[in-house]
Design a protein around this motif. Sequence first.
Motif, PDB file in Angstrom:
ATOM      1  N   TYR A  74     -42.978  64.899 -75.978  1.00 34.79           N
ATOM      2  CA  TYR A  74     -43.080  63.915 -77.059  1.00 34.79           C
ATOM      3  C   TYR A  74     -41.746  63.711 -77.763  1.00 34.79           C
ATOM      4  CZ  TYR A  74     -47.959  63.807 -76.074  1.00 34.79           C
ATOM      5  OH  TYR A  74     -49.127  63.622 -75.421  1.00 34.79           O
ATOM      6  N   LEU A 100     -38.201  56.280 -85.953  1.00 30.41           N
ATOM      7  CA  LEU A 100     -38.885  55.069 -86.419  1.00 30.41           C
ATOM      8  C   LEU A 100     -37.958  54.254 -87.314  1.00 30.41           C
ATOM      9  CD1 LEU A 100     -41.356  53.280 -86.784  1.00 30.41           C
ATOM     10  CD2 LEU A 100     -42.089  54.776 -88.637  1.00 30.41           C
ATOM     11  N   ARG A 110     -39.563  62.084 -85.489  1.00 29.35           N
ATOM     12  CA  ARG A 110     -40.338  60.867 -85.312  1.00 29.35           C
ATOM     13  C   ARG A 110     -40.046  59.881 -86.444  1.00 29.35           C
ATOM     14  NH1 ARG A 110     -46.810  60.781 -84.219  1.00 29.35           N
ATOM     15  NH2 ARG A 110     -46.946  61.458 -86.379  1.00 29.35           N
ATOM     16  N   ILE A 111     -39.967  60.405 -87.644  1.00 23.13           N
ATOM     17  CA  ILE A 111     -39.658  59.530 -88.783  1.00 23.13           C
ATOM     18  C   ILE A 111     -38.263  58.937 -88.640  1.00 23.13           C
ATOM     19  CG2 ILE A 111     -39.177  59.571 -91.265  1.00 23.13           C
ATOM     20  CD1 ILE A 111     -41.536  61.589 -91.471  1.00 23.13           C
ATOM     21  N   ASN A 133     -43.463  60.917-102.710  1.00 28.26           N
ATOM     22  CA  ASN A 133     -43.604  60.760-101.264  1.00 28.26           C
ATOM     23  C   ASN A 133     -43.984  59.316-100.989  1.00 28.26           C
ATOM     24  OD1 ASN A 133     -46.281  60.515-101.775  1.00 28.26           O
ATOM     25  ND2 ASN A 133     -46.817  62.576-101.084  1.00 28.26           N
ATOM     26  N   LEU A 134     -44.193  59.025 -99.705  1.00 26.77           N
ATOM     27  CA  LEU A 134     -44.427  57.635 -99.310  1.00 26.77           C
ATOM     28  C   LEU A 134     -45.628  57.048-100.055  1.00 26.77           C
ATOM     29  CD1 LEU A 134     -43.756  55.240 -97.527  1.00 26.77           C
ATOM     30  CD2 LEU A 134     -45.091  56.274 -95.704  1.00 26.77           C
ATOM     31  N   ARG A 186     -37.403  69.456 -85.787  1.00 21.94           N
ATOM     32  CA  ARG A 186     -38.840  69.305 -85.981  1.00 21.94           C
ATOM     33  C   ARG A 186     -39.288  67.925 -85.523  1.00 21.94           C
ATOM     34  NH1 ARG A 186     -40.259  69.972 -91.777  1.00 21.94           N
ATOM     35  NH2 ARG A 186     -42.390  69.882 -91.009  1.00 21.94           N
ATOM     36  N   PHE A 187     -40.392  67.921 -84.781  1.00 24.63           N
ATOM     37  CA  PHE A 187     -40.908  66.676 -84.236  1.00 24.63           C
ATOM     38  C   PHE A 187     -41.247  65.691 -85.354  1.00 24.63           C
ATOM     39  CE2 PHE A 187     -44.643  64.165 -82.943  1.00 24.63           C
ATOM     40  CZ  PHE A 187     -44.066  63.425 -81.929  1.00 24.63           C
ATOM     41  N   THR A 188     -41.826  66.206 -86.432  1.00 30.99           N
ATOM     42  CA  THR A 188     -42.243  65.343 -87.537  1.00 30.99           C
ATOM     43  C   THR A 188     -41.068  64.543 -88.080  1.00 30.99           C
ATOM     44  OG1 THR A 188     -43.631  67.213 -88.103  1.00 30.99           O
ATOM     45  CG2 THR A 188     -43.637  65.369 -89.620  1.00 30.99           C
ATOM     46  N   CYS A 189     -39.968  65.258 -88.308  1.00 31.01           N
ATOM     47  CA  CYS A 189     -38.793  64.587 -88.850  1.00 31.01           C
ATOM     48  C   CYS A 189     -38.193  63.647 -87.823  1.00 31.01           C
ATOM     49  CB  CYS A 189     -37.744  65.614 -89.263  1.00 31.01           C
ATOM     50  SG  CYS A 189     -38.317  66.679 -90.569  1.00 31.01           S
TER      51      CYS A 189
END
Lengths: 1026, 191
Positions: free
Chosen positions: A127, A97, A93-94, A18-19, A88-91
């Motif tokens: 969001y 970005l 957003r990534i 992961n990151l 999914r918001f998480t994805c």
Amino acid sequence: MALKKVKGNFFERMFDKNLTDLVRGIRNNKDNEAKYISTCIEEIKQELRQDNINVKCNAVAKLTYIQMLGYDISWAGFNIIEVMSSSRFTCKRIGYLAASQCFHPDSELLMLTTNMIRKDLNSQNQYDAGVALSGLSCFISPDLSRDLANDIMTLMSSTKPYLRMKAVLMMYKVFLRYPEALRPAFPKLKEKLEDPDPGVQSAAVNVICELARKNPKNYLPLAPIFFKLMTTSTNNWMLIKIIKLFGALTPLEPRLGKKLIEPLTNLIHSTSAMSLLYECINTVIAVLISISSGMPNHSASIQLCVQKLRILIEDSDQNLKYLGLLAMSKILKTHPKSVQAHKDLILACLDDKDESIRLRALDLLYGMVSKKNLMEIVKRLLGHMERAEGSAYRDELLYKVIEICGQSSYLYVTNFEWYLTVLVELIQLEAGSRHGRLIAEQLLDVAIRVPVVRQFAVNEMTNLLDTFTVSAQSNSMYEVLYAAAWIVGEFAGELEDAEKTLNILLRPRQLPGHIQGVYVQNVIKLFARLATTCLELQDLPGLVKLCEHVLEKLQHFNGSSDIEVQERANSACMLIEMLRTQLSVTDEGMALMDTTTTEGGGIPPLAIEIVQEITLLFAGELIPVAPKAQRKVPLPDGLDLDEWINPPPPEDAASSSSSEHDKDELFVSAGTGVDGSSGGGGSGGGKRRQSLELTPEQLERQRMARLLEQSSNPHYLKSTPTASGSAANADQYDNIDDIPITELPLDMEGVAALRVGITKRSDKYLQEQQQQASAQGGGKDGKKKHKKGKKSKKSKNKVAYNSSSESEGEPKPLHIVNTTLDMPEGVSMSDSEDKDGKYDPHDPHRALDIELDITDFEAPAVRSTTSSKKPSGKENLKVPAETTSSSSTSKKDRKKDKDKDKDRESKRERKAAAAQPVIDLIDANTPTPSPRHTSSNNASNSVLPDAAKPHKQKKKNKEKTQASAPGIIDIVQEEELNEAESASKSHKKKHKKEKSQRKEKKKTSSASATDYEQPLGISTPSKEIF
Amino acid sequence: MIKAILVFNNHGKPRLSKFYQYFDESLQQQIIKETFQLVSKRDDNVCNFLEGGSLIGGSDYKLIYRHYATLYFVFCVDSSESELGILDLIQVFVETLDKCFENVCELDLIFHADAVHHILSELVMGGMVLQTNMNDIMARIEEQNKIVKQEAGISAAPARAVSAVKSMNIPQQIKDIKLPDLPQAIKDFKF
């Protein structure tokens, strides 16, 4: 099956980095970072092939980090879009970005995103839309702007303030890429200026400020709205923006400036936020510049500004000090007097430890000198120079000294003997390694332009030549010897002891060639001067001795390795040799028949003639030439600089002779120019340039032949001679005699007074000046000085001097500068050609120069005075605009004219009744906090008097009725829209160019790990704005 | 308009780079490097404004920066922004980071570069200042974090487990287990 999938996932995930792992890995592989990252990228490529969106998401997150380190990740663009489209918001957003970091308006992938982004913009989750807007703002393309403009506009009226705010800001980006959107969106944008949410309001102000900054005139009608916001809002961030906007608007509308002064002054008094204070001062300055006349009490505002700036400069915060000085320099341009009062402060800043502050202070000094304080300031600067460390800063100081003294033709230098002394001291300080040439130029300039000071100059220069030692350092100070040698030679007549000077020049020294060349040349000048003296005294032996001496010494130069020096020395030797032969002939002749010594003191007439000829070589006075004169001389008719002067192959006699004459012609004209300008000074100047005189017929014939030849030559760029141009050329040389040459009167008493004590140190002059001042002022500085000598006022040419005569108590200038410059006919001194650099074809704002349907702020005034008849809604505004845009062009033209008339009319009415709404505003302009803006977070903002609240409410109502009145409606202009399109295209091109400039570069830098845990230490929140 | 926001450490290592105008990656790195050279040679007690470098901007642009411990926060802005305002914005940014990471230090920025980006996007959008009020910014960030947590829910359980396992640092722990002792213990163990 399901289990298998989960299990597969689990194992994949287990071994994926992961990151955090990636970052840790990079930090653990400092030595072979590039290699490590390339293996990571391989892994990421593997991961991106997986079906699982979470795996992809993880990979994209890692890519974003790698991008920051300088790796191109655009190859993963498609995967990024996949991640963006995740539900999914998480994805999401990534994904957004990553997109915002690596996509750009030219990315071709963007056309895949339109529908996805639209879906996100219309998402239920605010969001989702917010993230989409943030990402989009970084990579929006013209196509996306066009397709999504409507969706974003819809978001501008969303129920959620968060989205409204973001959508408003987003619209600015849309306008930049798609200018057509501006007109339909503008009413809504304007509406947002009065949004209940302060954030949205602030965003709208932000956008309009950005738009108005580039095309201020289109937004002038919004001034009343902004004025209202300024007097009611307490959001400092927004206030700053509005005030900055007003700063851009005032130059266009001076009356606006007058209205602004008072509220701005109030703000200056009331605010505690330095940033707001500073911007207020800046705008007040802009206002004062724009209304330089006709303000009765503007001196009070200036005073206030300067006072407040003084507080800023005195502050211990270096930032405030810097900004204070910056703003001071703006005041300086228009109101130098008020700044001069704070000389002490600015001089103190010269000692500051921060170099940028010192440089700012130096900038200010330039404008602060007067005749009275110049000597003092220069003395301080010299003091600083002695102390200053770092040659760059010393150089800068030296440059400034010369700049402030030399500005506007030595306007403030009253005593040139002092100035020359200063220059010599600067040379002796040996600080200016780079500015030797500059000092040399100053020396020459002063000596040429100030005839009175020449005697002083030649003596100073003799000393300089005598004492100056060329240091081995790589500085350029030796350049001054060039000037010194030239001055003593050219003005040899002023020398007291020419022989001594001659000997100094003849002294063998190690100098660069071009300076030695000048030495030789000026040796001849001095020799001519001495020989003439000998003639006058009938001193034959002296003359012979002189010749021998010079000949002997010149041998040193004869052997120089520099070709120029050698040639000049040889010529000089030959010349003197010639004279000596004549003299020696006489010697013998005299011995033979001494009875003929009747006249000439035994010096043969031939020798006398030679000496006279040599003297004539240097007769005549040079006058200064304007720096750009050469560039502005129009090319004489028939002169072709590209033509061969000497034709390469041997041609027929006619053409070769013609080119020869061509050359001669050039020199003849130049020669007459010099002679002409020398006026009466050079007697018999015509003798100096012996040249072939061609008859006009011959010249004409040659010119015709040449023109014929040129016209048949395909490589020759044909000139397009205009009648006026040739006429001007013809006039040029005739008129040169008419150029006035001022005979400058001396101020005899002053010079006499100075002669008494010729001192080396420049301080002496300062003391003298002070003594004089105290004597004249009866011991008091401020007392008025007696009238200046009438004598000095006579001269017409001293415009500069006369213009400054209003200042009282200033020392009388002892010397007068010759401001006559040699300029070609019909050329002005102004540098009109220097302003073309501003035009930028890629600036997207050019396309946004669209007139908008804004209610003209004059209109309500007219209506209100005529007891407002028809208050109709703003919604109507759009309708006429649309109808007119569809009408034929001729109609449009007519309409335009009509509009113009309307404009004119309204302008006339304006004079009578307009500006009243603004006046109304001002009458009730005590700023009050509007209740809806005082949110908890604004507590730290400036506190304003609450007392004015009820008053304010009334005012608001009044304004509402005014605002609702319809105004003048402008028309859509299609040309502008076309222009907009082409502009956006060119913008695209720019990006491509940037892309092509790509270069490879690797970073190698190691960070010590120990620092990382150090907290950032933000214990001193300033937060004055927020 | 803000043209770029750069965060780098005392050695010029980028910790965050946000460009609001497109530059390709190598140019971005050049800009970071040049900006670092300009900023790092200035003392701490001099003013925080700097005429722009050659690569970014031009005469209209200024570099406004603050130096906190090991990090430089540099904003490249044009003349439409208030100098002091931007300085305060930097302060707000750093204070927000401080709140989000609880006593923020450079390591937080290193390991959570994405989170820093998300925080920044609540302050500045497309080069324009979006929100300057820290409470509002925090509220937005917390709400978004909540969504992320919800989404993580059950599906993230294995991921959490994995990361927990990873953070156990197995290779190290395996090494740490004193293997030679074990046979000895077994030997010593008498049946």
